[in-house]
Enzyme design. Structure first.
Site, short mmCIF file in Angstrom:
data_model
loop_
_atom_site.label_atom_id
_atom_site.label_comp_id
_atom_site.label_asym_id
_atom_site.label_seq_id
_atom_site.Cartn_x
_atom_site.Cartn_y
_atom_site.Cartn_z
N ARG A 18 0.83 -1.21 0.00
CA ARG A 18 0.00 0.00 0.00
C ARG A 18 0.87 1.26 0.00
NH1 ARG A 18 -0.56 4.67 2.68
NH2 ARG A 18 -0.25 3.60 4.68
N HIS B 84 6.61 3.98 12.77
CA HIS B 84 6.70 3.98 11.31
C HIS B 84 7.79 4.98 10.91
CE1 HIS B 84 4.54 3.67 7.29
NE2 HIS B 84 5.36 4.70 7.09
N HIS C 234 10.95 6.52 8.59
CA HIS C 234 11.48 6.63 7.23
C HIS C 234 12.99 6.75 7.29
CE1 HIS C 234 7.77 7.65 4.60
NE2 HIS C 234 7.48 6.75 5.50
N CYS D 291 10.81 8.33 -2.28
CA CYS D 291 11.29 9.35 -1.37
C CYS D 291 10.99 10.69 -2.01
CB CYS D 291 12.79 9.16 -1.20
SG CYS D 291 13.59 10.51 -0.36
#
Lengths: 305, 305
Positions: B20, B212, B214, B245
């Protein structure tokens, strides 16, 4: 945003290896003047320990065959400039040029010692003994690199007690500090912690230990965090992640100094490094080498909208 | 080598977001059959929570416009398959297909709420209220994503108390769990720890918190380690680092599941994931997308000598 965490040091000394460990693995021939400018720029960005070159035989590392020409160009650099010496001949060359910090490069495993040094571990230590002794007699600071401290491509996982044994012997020769290398980048934080604890148990003071992590599997920074929690305050890194990788063009070997500084800045840990100036230096060097830096921080910060 | 470290959980649940969050940022059009095979392969590699798609309006996320076609193809997948729903219309579509886990996507900052949801934070919470309520009434598990928990590209550093306030409100709507997003990848470990402590102080149980991160600045794994030390056991990651990104083609957004599994495997933390099978899946997907995975672990493990 600076948000300190409990149990971490207030200051970290970054041992910058890009000019030596980084460039020795580059296929592009880098002119001596560019190397000199690189070291000057690294110092201007605030790095205080910059490994400058290696006095190894040019046959083995042609990329650094200009050590005699380069080193005198660095006399005005306001930083410690250790140089790698493989043996007494290399030490002679380094001392003749006025080097005050040297490093020897040992292996924790027999296979890598055989392949990299063409000797057993014991024979390599015997070779280093007069190098370290004479360097110290000449007043030089001596760093002992110990490679393959976690895994070895031929032997697999390296037992902690094996590493401790060689580390104690290397320090016993008179090395002032030790740099524990995860040469193939396989370590994880528990392994790092276990090795540091075992070294302490064998009488090695954490203040004499530096860590040298590779980012091959993306683990370098979390391993660094584990080492900092243990009290380690010397961390090796390579500007822009220079140093290539045994696996893939696009992957990296050395921990990028910028990725390290991003974390330390965020944790409020002093390094003296100006991240913007360092990133600009790595972008400049990447242009000289004709390929982008593998450092994530360099890429993110240097992106033009 | 498995070397556990004290103070870490015995097991971590990976919330896989590649199908997703990863694919919604891909420019390459991925056929529905490929997406279905991707999810099947992820489940076969041992992932137990695989966010499958999003029931957002196709105008906003054309990459996932096939949610209605995809979801029925996954009926035999032996894993939880949460789906993102932006509003009641999306919830209706998801429930009609038999979804039993849904997620809503909120923002901790006003600027991102305005840009991403075209609403104030308060208005977005008001929009989520009937979504969460009706989902729970239908027996569905509800995850609340909270983005921009550490930094925001327009607002800069995000105050911890601001995040706590929105997090508490989001949980107050009835969300079963919360996923704290470092959407632009700027967090460092002390900041992670401070936010988790502040959430606990506000009465939020760590068991309801996922993270979560990055990897834009290479910080995702050390931030994960800090969260694990705090007791977090739900970690979001994206197979192969899928997700692009905002900065550079070659840089990454999401933490790569493989890099995470490498660390957790090394620490002896159970995930149920077979790293080799997962890596093979990411290599297969990278071939479909026509570009290499940005995951360092995928690159290292898939390199052919």
């Amino acid at each position: 945003m600076k948000v300190p965490a409990a149990g971490l040091p207030a200051r970290v000394r970054i041992h910058e290896v890009g000019a030596r460990d980084g460039l020795q693995n580059e296929k592009t021939a880098v002119p001596t003047a560019v190397k000199a400018e690189f070291v000057h720029r690294l110092a201007a960005a605030g790095l205080t320990t910059i490994e400058a070159t290696s006095f190894v035989h040019p046959k083995w590392v042609p990329q650094l065959a200009d050590a005699e020409q380069l080193f005198p160009l660095l006399s005005d650099v306001r930083a410690d400039l250790p140089v790698l010496v493989p043996n007494e001949r290399g030490l002679d060359r380094a001392l003749a040029l006025g080097a005050t910090r040297i490093a020897v490069f040992g292996s924790a495993t027999e296979t890598f010692a055989a392949r990299n040094l063409n000797r057993t571990v014991a024979e390599s230590l015997a070779m280093f003994e007069p190098v370290v002794g004479r360097a110290r007699q000449a007043g030089a600071h001596v760093r002992g690199y110990l490679s393959m401290c976690f895994g070895d491509p031929w032997e697999g996982p390296v037992p902690v007690d094996r590493v401790v044994s060689v580390a104690v012997d290397l320090l016993g020769l008179g090395c002032d500090e030790l740099s524990l290398g995860d040469t193939i980048g396989v370590a994880t934080p528990g392994h790092v912690q276990a090795l540091l604890e075992a070294l302490n148990a064998a009488g090695v003071d954490t203040a004499r230990i530096g860590v040298h992590f590779h980012d091959t599997y993306g683990q370098a920074l979390s391993n660094t965090l584990a080492a900092l929690r243990h009290g380690v305050t010397t961390v090796d890194a390579s500007a822009g992640g220079l140093g290539g990788c045994p696996y893939a063009k696009s992957a990296t070997g050395n921990l990028a100094t910028e990725d390290l500084v991003w974390m330390l800045d965020g944790l409020g840990i002093e390094t003296g490094v100006d991240l913007a100036a360092l990133t600009a230096t790595s972008v400049w060097m990447a242009e000289r080498l004709g390929r982008p830096s593998p450092s994530r921080t360099v890429r993110a910060l240097s992106h033009k909208e």
